[in-house]
Design a protein around this motif. Structure first.
Motif, PDB file in Angstrom:
ATOM      1  N   LEU A 164       1.035  -1.325  -0.163  1.00 40.19           N
ATOM      2  CA  LEU A 164      -0.087   0.117  -0.204  1.00 40.19           C
ATOM      3  C   LEU A 164       0.649   1.193  -0.077  1.00 40.19           C
ATOM      4  O   LEU A 164       0.146   2.444  -0.147  1.00 40.19           O
ATOM      5  CB  LEU A 164      -0.929   0.065   1.011  1.00 40.19           C
ATOM      6  N   ARG A 165       2.024   1.322  -0.037  1.00 42.28           N
ATOM      7  CA  ARG A 165       3.362   2.217   0.155  1.00 42.28           C
ATOM      8  C   ARG A 165       3.251   2.929  -1.261  1.00 42.28           C
ATOM      9  O   ARG A 165       3.148   4.231  -0.912  1.00 42.28           O
ATOM     10  CB  ARG A 165       4.089   1.913   0.951  1.00 42.28           C
ATOM     11  N   ARG A 166       3.488   1.922  -1.858  1.00 42.54           N
ATOM     12  CA  ARG A 166       3.481   3.117  -3.238  1.00 42.54           C
ATOM     13  C   ARG A 166       2.367   3.848  -3.914  1.00 42.54           C
ATOM     14  O   ARG A 166       2.920   4.641  -4.182  1.00 42.54           O
ATOM     15  CB  ARG A 166       4.240   1.655  -4.739  1.00 42.54           C
ATOM     16  N   LYS A 167       1.100   3.100  -3.241  1.00 43.35           N
ATOM     17  CA  LYS A 167      -0.171   3.276  -3.705  1.00 43.35           C
ATOM     18  C   LYS A 167      -0.562   4.738  -3.674  1.00 43.35           C
ATOM     19  O   LYS A 167      -0.397   6.042  -3.697  1.00 43.35           O
ATOM     20  CB  LYS A 167      -1.502   2.634  -3.481  1.00 43.35           C
ATOM     21  N   LEU A 168       0.043   5.228  -1.786  1.00 42.00           N
ATOM     22  CA  LEU A 168      -0.532   6.358  -1.526  1.00 42.00           C
ATOM     23  C   LEU A 168       0.878   7.361  -1.813  1.00 42.00           C
ATOM     24  O   LEU A 168       0.751   8.356  -1.664  1.00 42.00           O
ATOM     25  CB  LEU A 168       0.140   5.808   0.579  1.00 42.00           C
ATOM     26  N   LEU A 169       1.838   7.256  -1.401  1.00 38.73           N
ATOM     27  CA  LEU A 169       3.157   8.151  -2.850  1.00 38.73           C
ATOM     28  C   LEU A 169       2.811   8.460  -4.276  1.00 38.73           C
ATOM     29  O   LEU A 169       3.021   9.007  -4.392  1.00 38.73           O
ATOM     30  CB  LEU A 169       4.143   7.047  -2.471  1.00 38.73           C
ATOM     31  N   SER A 170       1.858   7.382  -4.673  1.00 36.51           N
ATOM     32  CA  SER A 170       1.883   7.987  -6.390  1.00 36.51           C
ATOM     33  C   SER A 170       0.681   8.552  -6.539  1.00 36.51           C
ATOM     34  O   SER A 170       0.880   9.526  -7.642  1.00 36.51           O
ATOM     35  CB  SER A 170       2.376   6.792  -6.494  1.00 36.51           C
ATOM     36  N   GLU A 171      -0.210   7.905  -5.084  1.00 38.94           N
ATOM     37  CA  GLU A 171      -1.630   8.763  -6.142  1.00 38.94           C
ATOM     38  C   GLU A 171      -2.267   9.956  -4.832  1.00 38.94           C
ATOM     39  O   GLU A 171      -3.728  10.619  -4.834  1.00 38.94           O
ATOM     40  CB  GLU A 171      -2.640   7.404  -6.123  1.00 38.94           C
ATOM     41  N   GLY A 172      -1.485   9.327  -3.451  1.00 35.93           N
ATOM     42  CA  GLY A 172      -1.492  10.358  -2.605  1.00 35.93           C
ATOM     43  C   GLY A 172      -3.275  10.128  -1.825  1.00 35.93           C
ATOM     44  O   GLY A 172      -3.600  10.679  -0.339  1.00 35.93           O
ATOM     45  N   LYS A 173      -3.626   8.884  -1.908  1.00 38.86           N
ATOM     46  CA  LYS A 173      -4.209   8.385  -1.261  1.00 38.86           C
ATOM     47  C   LYS A 173      -4.697   6.750  -1.402  1.00 38.86           C
ATOM     48  O   LYS A 173      -4.290   6.291  -2.275  1.00 38.86           O
ATOM     49  CB  LYS A 173      -5.844   8.510  -1.116  1.00 38.86           C
ATOM     50  N   VAL A 174      -5.489   6.102  -0.120  1.00 39.37           N
ATOM     51  CA  VAL A 174      -5.239   4.284   0.004  1.00 39.37           C
ATOM     52  C   VAL A 174      -6.440   4.423   0.914  1.00 39.37           C
ATOM     53  O   VAL A 174      -6.434   4.765   1.826  1.00 39.37           O
ATOM     54  CB  VAL A 174      -4.090   3.917   0.023  1.00 39.37           C
ATOM     55  N   SER A 175      -7.496   3.559   0.165  1.00 33.22           N
ATOM     56  CA  SER A 175      -8.866   2.982   1.116  1.00 33.22           C
ATOM     57  C   SER A 175      -8.077   1.411   1.212  1.00 33.22           C
ATOM     58  O   SER A 175      -7.835   0.317   0.000  1.00 33.22           O
ATOM     59  CB  SER A 175      -9.791   3.319   0.224  1.00 33.22           C
TER      60      SER A 175
END
Length: 439
Positions: free
Chosen positions: A320-331
């Motif tokens: 989930l770290r990459r998604k939070l860094l690249s997209e700015g949000k994660v669910s």
């Protein structure tokens, strides 16, 4: 006056008695030795059985209404662990969620998939029926135990008996989770008593041409370990058949949570917070292992029993770290809470740990944490509960991972923003989620 014959007749019995005394003593000593050995064996067996029975009782006490067990026992029924939006009060559950438990799980690195493919806690099935979202070539039924509302599927042993949940075709990357409850284990439980977790290219009741098997052991008199096997094109080169060292004797009598992560060929398996298996090329390359199966072997019918619940399969789960860094949000719906409360279940710490790592990497990042529930319960209560849960996640980041409080904000949306149908079990599971948004 006695004759010589009279003397012989008088003395002979004593002579014979003296002759047989050593033999008699030897036989008596042998019998006593055998009895002592048997008594020692019985004592050892009783002690082992007492300890395993104690562990089983503790597991049952943590999930059942103990009734006559005494007024100091917890009286609350268990939670399913996957229905946190139920607003009824409950302090029970499979694990205490105080700081000690969460600290134990602080290094837990399992992250569940973020798109639920299948979830079943048997809440829509009738007690006594075989569950509607499963298939078998044997038998089984949904049960409750004592006065607990938790529902379980009781599965039966058999070398050709399979239990197959109706999971859609498995993707390349996914996670599997479920709870187990074992009853009746003792020092005589077989060394071959195992639950086989199988990933197979056969959708029915055969092993198939390509498969991966993990065997969870339930033996109590020795540490049997977790056996791992795979089969590639009916036995081509590269077959795995190995036992991974693991002492699960305590874990299996204490309602364990099993987590599995499959990422292409890589297969990992955790029991509670500990990872035991991490094989980089267990899944046959190029094959489609589309079906999840369970098989129970060597349980004594009527004495040793195994139950399964909260079976969850989700796509993804890698990072989930990459998604939070690249997209700015994660669910994520992988952060679980006790039913009707904001107490985080310890096994959710893998996700919170990843979020903390992102915050450590980017020292300037601030996050908004948003809690969501499903539609069960009162709207106002769910709104308040969702905020409390977001606050609980914030508190875990602060207390366990030392994130400063001024970098975290929280809010709750209750049931107001569903992402799936609240009329289905799967949909409710998707709606119970926590969002992290970069500020």
């Amino acid at each position: 006056m006695k004759t010589s014959n009279d003397l012989i007749r008088s003395v002979l019995p004593f002579v014979l008695l003296l002759f047989f005394i050593p033999t008699a003593n030897s036989q008596i000593l042998k019998k006593l030795t055998k009895k002592a050995e048997k008594a020692a064996e019985r004592t050892v067996e009783k002690r082992v059985e007492k300890e395993t029975t104690k562990k089983t009782d503790q597991a049952l006490d943590s999930i059942l209404e103990p009734g006559a067990k005494g007024k100091d026992k917890k009286k609350s029924p268990p939670t399913s662990g996957e229905n946190p939006s139920n607003t009824s009060s409950n302090s029970g559950g499979e694990n205490p969620t105080g700081p000690k438990s969460i600290t134990v799980y602080s290094k837990f690195d399992f992250v569940p998939g973020d798109k639920i493919l299948y979830f079943d806690d048997f809440s829509t099935d009738f007690i006594g029926d075989f569950p509607s979202k499963w298939n078998t070539n044997g038998s089984g039924e949904v049960v409750t135990i004592n006065e607990s509302p938790q529902r379980w599927l009781g599965i039966l042993p058999g070398y050709n008996t399979y239990y197959i949940p109706d999971v859609p075709a498995l993707p390349e990357e996914y996670t599997i989770e479920f709870n187990l409850l074992a009853i009746g284990l003792d020092a005589k439980t077989s060394s071959t008593a195992t639950l086989q977790i199988a990933l197979s290219d056969d959708p029915n009741f055969k092993r198939g041409d390509n498969w991966v098997h993990a065997y969870i052991p339930f033996c109590q008199y020795g540490a049997i370990g977790i056996r791992m096997r795979n089969f590639i094109n009916k036995g081509a080169d590269g077959e795995i058949n190995n036992v991974v060292n693991a002492d699960l004797r305590t874990a299996v009598v204490d309602q364990p949570h099993i987590s599995i992560a499959v990422h292409k060929q890589r297969f990992r398996l955790w029991v509670n917070e500990k990872k035991y298996v991490d094989i980089p090329r267990a899944v046959p390359m190029g094959s489609v292992l589309s079906t999840l199966k369970f098989q129970l072997t060597s349980f004594k019918d009527g004495k040793e029993q195994l139950f399964i619940s909260n079976v969850k399969v989700a796509k993804g789960g890698l990072d989930l770290r990459r998604k939070l860094l690249s997209e700015g949000k994660v669910s994520t719906n992988g952060i679980l809470f006790e039913s009707g409360s904001a107490n985080i279940q310890p096994r959710s710490m893998g996700i919170i740990r990843q979020i903390s790592q992102v915050l450590q990497q980017d020292g300037a990042m601030k996050l908004l944490i948003i809690g969501h529930t499903d539609s069960d319960g009162d709207d106002t209560a769910n709104m308040a509960l969702s905020k409390k849960r977001a606050d609980a996640v914030k508190n875990a980041l602060i207390t366990i991972y030392k994130v400063t409080a001024d970098r975290l904000e929280t809010t709750g949306k209750g049931e107001s923003e569903p992402v799936a149908d609240n009329g289905t079990t799967d949909g409710k599971a998707q709606n119970r989620r926590v969002e992290f948004i970069k500020q």
